[in-house]
Design an enzyme around this catalytic site. Structure first.
Site, short mmCIF file in Angstrom:
data_model
loop_
_atom_site.label_atom_id
_atom_site.label_comp_id
_atom_site.label_asym_id
_atom_site.label_seq_id
_atom_site.Cartn_x
_atom_site.Cartn_y
_atom_site.Cartn_z
N ASP A 115 0.81 -1.20 0.00
CA ASP A 115 0.00 0.00 0.00
C ASP A 115 0.85 1.26 0.00
O ASP A 115 1.41 1.64 1.04
CB ASP A 115 -0.91 -0.01 1.26
CG ASP A 115 -1.74 1.23 1.36
OD1 ASP A 115 -2.18 1.56 2.49
OD2 ASP A 115 -1.96 1.90 0.34
N ASP A 126 -2.01 5.54 -5.20
CA ASP A 126 -2.30 4.67 -4.06
C ASP A 126 -2.60 3.23 -4.49
O ASP A 126 -3.72 2.90 -4.88
CB ASP A 126 -3.49 5.25 -3.28
CG ASP A 126 -3.77 4.47 -2.01
OD1 ASP A 126 -4.68 4.85 -1.27
OD2 ASP A 126 -3.06 3.47 -1.76
#
Ligand SMILES: O[C@H]1CN[C@@H](c2nc(-c3ccc(C(F)(F)F)cc3)no2)C1
Length: 329
Positions: A35, A219
């Site tokens: 992430d 992201d």
């Protein structure tokens, strides 16, 4: 020195991407969600309540000869979807794609929210954001990449996420053969912990790029492309059957629609997301109504170039030069 790890979509909707990580001695292999929007490496562990850990691969520090408790340290994190986890901290050897960090903070979960309990395909997250975003107290810890950066051939990593295929996270080198076009670089703003950048304009269906800049974050942990309402409306005005579906909390359309592409300018180059990548998935198995991969960011307050956008590009996360590179795939 370099590292290279394969990453795989978790399901038919490419909801998450799963990458195997080796922790401890002997190696305990856990499937983690990489992430770039957060900065904690946390795992389901022997300290996670048995009822919550059921179905998950877990890390047992007591079975690792190289594990050490980080005395007095704790962590607690909440993600964009309001999911959360918290716990205490060990240091241990962590290997990603063949590259090892000998003393990495491994955050052990003593609490996990329902969404994580139910998501049994992952055993935690590996944050690839900036260290400022790490939640460990009393002293923030470094991410795996931050610990690795100085020993890597180059202080950068690339993300090559694919639709329903195996992709890769490469560390310390850029495999330009993964891209079709040139890499456009633009400054990255890491002050909030994520990889912030500004796209210089956008267009729908191959039209000329406008000059409406879009500031957001790259992201890998977010499934969708989340942008301002005016951009979302400009796109779906070209989709005959598109409508906002309250129950789905987003724009849906007939799965048979031939969706237009969506392009954005970045670093002097143009990234075009084919319409096919914006038709994410039927709202339910067998339904002829599909959920859009482009949705509104209005109630988040930040634009997120998530996996739907990243799948169209080879993305270079260049810590050394504080910049992001995007190349058409
Ligand atoms: O916070 C922002 C940072 N990047 C985004 C992100 N969100 C998650 C996440 C993963 C899995 C789950 C769950 F398993 F379903 F619970 C929940 C959230 N991972 O990265 C959002």
């Amino acid at each position: 020195q370099t590292g290279s790890a394969n990453t795989n979509p978790s399901d038919s909707a490419d909801d998450e991407y799963i990458t195997n990580v080796s922790i401890g001695t002997p190696a305990q292999v856990l499937p983690l969600d990489f992430d770039t929007g957060s900065s904690d490496l946390w795992v389901f562990s022997s300290e996670t309540p048995k009822s919550s850990a059921s179905g998950h691969v877990t890390y047992s520090p007591s079975k690792s000869s190289t594990a050490k408790k980080l005395s007095g340290a704790s962590w607690s994190i909440t993600y964009g979807d309001h999911s959360s986890s918290s716990g205490d901290v060990y240091t241990d050897k962590v290997t990603v794609g063949g590259f090892s960090v000998s003393s990495q903070a491994v955050e052990s979960a003593t609490k996990v929210s329902t969404q994580f309990v139910q998501d049994t395909v992952i055993s935690g997250l590996l944050g690839l954001g900036f260290d400022v975003g790490n939640t460990v107290k009393p002293r923030a810890q470094k991410t795996w990449f931050s610990n690795a950066a100085n020993s890597l051939a180059q202080p950068l990593f690339t993300a090559d996420l694919k639709h329903q295929q195996t992709g890769s996270y490469n560390f310390g080198f850029i495999d330009t053969t993964l891209a079709k076009g040139p890499i456009g670089y633009t400054p990255a703003d890491g002050s909030e912990g994520y990889w912030g950048f500004t796209a210089t304009g956008y267009s729908v269906g191959g039209a000329k790029l406008n000059r409406n800049s879009i500031t957001g974050i790259a992201d890998t942990g977010t499934t969708l492309l989340l942008l301002d309402d005016d951009v979302v409306n400009a796109y779906y005005n070209n989709v005959e059957s598109a409508q906002y579906d309250d129950s789905q909390q987003g724009v849906v359309f007939d799965c048979s629609e031939d969706l237009p592409s969506f392009s954005f300018g970045v670093g002097g180059t143009t990234i075009t997301i084919p319409g096919s990548l914006i038709n994410l998935t039927p709202v339910s198995d067998g339904s002829s109504t599909c959920f859009g991969g482009l949705q509104s960011s209005a109630d988040i307050g930040i634009n997120i170039f998530g996996d739907v956008a990243l799948k169209a590009a080879l993305v270079v996360f260049d810590l050394g030069n504080e910049r992001l590179g995007w190349a058409q795939k």
